[in-house]
Design an enzyme around this catalytic site. Sequence first.
Site, short mmCIF file in Angstrom:
data_model
loop_
_atom_site.label_atom_id
_atom_site.label_comp_id
_atom_site.label_asym_id
_atom_site.label_seq_id
_atom_site.Cartn_x
_atom_site.Cartn_y
_atom_site.Cartn_z
N ASP A 146 0.87 -1.17 0.00
CA ASP A 146 0.00 0.00 0.00
C ASP A 146 0.91 1.23 0.00
O ASP A 146 1.68 1.42 0.94
CB ASP A 146 -0.86 -0.06 1.28
CG ASP A 146 -1.73 1.18 1.47
OD1 ASP A 146 -1.53 2.18 0.75
OD2 ASP A 146 -2.59 1.14 2.37
N VAL A 147 0.84 2.04 -1.03
CA VAL A 147 1.77 3.18 -1.14
C VAL A 147 1.58 4.23 -0.04
O VAL A 147 2.44 5.08 0.14
CB VAL A 147 1.71 3.88 -2.52
CG1 VAL A 147 2.17 2.96 -3.63
CG2 VAL A 147 0.33 4.46 -2.79
N ASN A 184 2.45 6.17 -9.68
CA ASN A 184 1.21 6.17 -10.47
C ASN A 184 -0.03 5.87 -9.66
O ASN A 184 -1.12 6.34 -9.99
CB ASN A 184 1.37 5.12 -11.59
CG ASN A 184 0.05 4.78 -12.24
OD1 ASN A 184 -0.47 5.53 -13.06
ND2 ASN A 184 -0.55 3.64 -11.85
N TYR A 207 -9.85 14.79 -4.78
CA TYR A 207 -9.00 14.36 -5.90
C TYR A 207 -8.26 15.56 -6.50
O TYR A 207 -7.04 15.53 -6.71
CB TYR A 207 -9.85 13.67 -6.97
CG TYR A 207 -9.06 13.10 -8.13
CD1 TYR A 207 -8.45 11.84 -8.02
CD2 TYR A 207 -8.93 13.80 -9.32
CE1 TYR A 207 -7.73 11.31 -9.09
CE2 TYR A 207 -8.21 13.28 -10.38
CZ TYR A 207 -7.62 12.03 -10.27
OH TYR A 207 -6.90 11.50 -11.32
N LYS A 227 -4.16 16.27 -6.65
CA LYS A 227 -3.36 16.44 -7.87
C LYS A 227 -2.73 17.83 -7.93
O LYS A 227 -1.63 18.00 -8.45
CB LYS A 227 -4.22 16.16 -9.11
CG LYS A 227 -4.69 14.70 -9.21
CD LYS A 227 -3.52 13.71 -9.29
CE LYS A 227 -4.02 12.28 -9.50
NZ LYS A 227 -2.93 11.30 -9.60
P1 NAD Z 1 -6.94 2.43 -12.21
O1 NAD Z 1 -8.00 2.42 -11.17
O2 NAD Z 1 -7.06 1.53 -13.38
O3 NAD Z 1 -5.51 2.19 -11.55
C1 NAD Z 1 -5.15 2.69 -10.31
C2 NAD Z 1 -4.13 1.74 -9.69
O4 NAD Z 1 -3.70 2.24 -8.42
C3 NAD Z 1 -4.75 0.35 -9.44
O5 NAD Z 1 -3.79 -0.64 -9.76
C4 NAD Z 1 -5.00 0.38 -7.94
O6 NAD Z 1 -5.05 -0.90 -7.35
C5 NAD Z 1 -3.79 1.17 -7.49
N1 NAD Z 1 -3.89 1.64 -6.11
C6 NAD Z 1 -4.94 2.26 -5.51
N2 NAD Z 1 -4.64 2.47 -4.21
C7 NAD Z 1 -3.39 1.99 -4.00
C8 NAD Z 1 -2.53 1.91 -2.87
N3 NAD Z 1 -2.93 2.38 -1.67
N4 NAD Z 1 -1.31 1.34 -3.01
C9 NAD Z 1 -0.92 0.86 -4.21
N5 NAD Z 1 -1.69 0.90 -5.30
C10 NAD Z 1 -2.91 1.45 -5.20
O7 NAD Z 1 -6.86 3.95 -12.70
P2 NAD Z 1 -5.88 4.68 -13.73
O8 NAD Z 1 -6.73 5.53 -14.56
O9 NAD Z 1 -4.95 3.71 -14.37
O10 NAD Z 1 -5.08 5.63 -12.72
C11 NAD Z 1 -3.68 5.66 -12.62
C12 NAD Z 1 -3.22 7.06 -12.26
O11 NAD Z 1 -3.54 7.95 -13.34
C13 NAD Z 1 -3.89 7.65 -11.02
O12 NAD Z 1 -2.94 8.38 -10.27
C14 NAD Z 1 -4.93 8.58 -11.59
O13 NAD Z 1 -5.24 9.64 -10.73
C15 NAD Z 1 -4.20 9.07 -12.84
N6 NAD Z 1 -5.09 9.65 -13.85
C16 NAD Z 1 -5.97 8.89 -14.56
C17 NAD Z 1 -6.78 9.49 -15.51
C18 NAD Z 1 -7.76 8.71 -16.34
O14 NAD Z 1 -8.50 9.34 -17.12
N7 NAD Z 1 -7.84 7.42 -16.26
C19 NAD Z 1 -6.70 10.86 -15.73
C20 NAD Z 1 -5.79 11.61 -14.99
C21 NAD Z 1 -4.99 11.00 -14.05
#
Ligand code: NAD
Length: 280
Positions: free
Chosen positions: A78-79, A105, A178, A182
Amino acid sequence: MVAGNSDENRGAMSAQLLRGQKALVTGANSGIGKATAIALGRAGADVVVNYVVGAEEAEKVCAQIEGFGVRAYAHEADVSNEDQVVAIVARMVEEFGTIDILVANAGLQRDSAVTEMTLAQWQKVIDVNLTGQFLCAREAAKEFMRRGVVEEVSRSAGKIICMSSVHQIIPWSGHVNYASSKGGVGMLMQTLAQELAPHRIRVNAVAPGAIRTPINRDAWSTPEAEANLLRLIPYRRVGDPEDIANAVVAVSSDLLDYVVGSTLYVDGGMTLFPGFATGG
Ligand code: NAD
């Protein structure tokens, strides 16, 4: 052989970029993290696939990465937990010798109108999205500074890529936790970049727009929702995780060695205030 534009050729070209480097991607068993871990492996890096739940998917990602002839293993942590983050980097040093690239990430959403938002919803998002990046960056930076630059591997002592969002700068009603996390990531990144650059450590952010992943399924999973979303994207397509993964590979590589403290928006123009194309 004539060079073409096939995946194979692109893979062959990028296979040189990160050869011999060791990368950690947090939250790497889903969405953007998964695509990024795979792209780093394709570019020649050994990869640690961090996950918090979903061991099976993490193992699948590792198998795919190993298919490129590099090493990979899954690490549950857990990060937002300090001891667990310390353990990720300690094990990496044991198994891979060091760390060259951190992709911070992992992230999540807990959406609510501000008047309904509980402290637990606020805190969870700040803990994972912001404190998690701080902890991972701190541990990676210690190892980068211990080891220093190894010229044959990279011109820098290490790279930290903070996964941000267009909500680093665009306010977002109903998502104050959120958007605040960010916004914080943006200043975390710039401050770390300033502090660590003299040690030849490069810190940058990649800020995705709307990318098709589980985190935002509601925004693209029906034709109506997608049409609504496309109004916010001048380039008129929803992004794919690979769009972000490719940006991370580029920022991690020595091709962008002079890029320090920047945010690369990968958003199809979402940050161009698209409402002003017809209004204003
Ligand atoms: P996702 O839900 O597919 O992936 C998120 C990942 O983070 C998952 O593997 C989840 O298990 C992991 N995670 C959550 N809590 C955690 C913890 N405590 N410890 C370790 N891992 C943990 O979503 P995504 O879209 O792939 O998101 C990845 C990153 O990109 C995030 O930081 C998100 O804010 C950012 N982001 C995504 C988008 C989008 O449109 N999808 C846009 C802007 C930013």
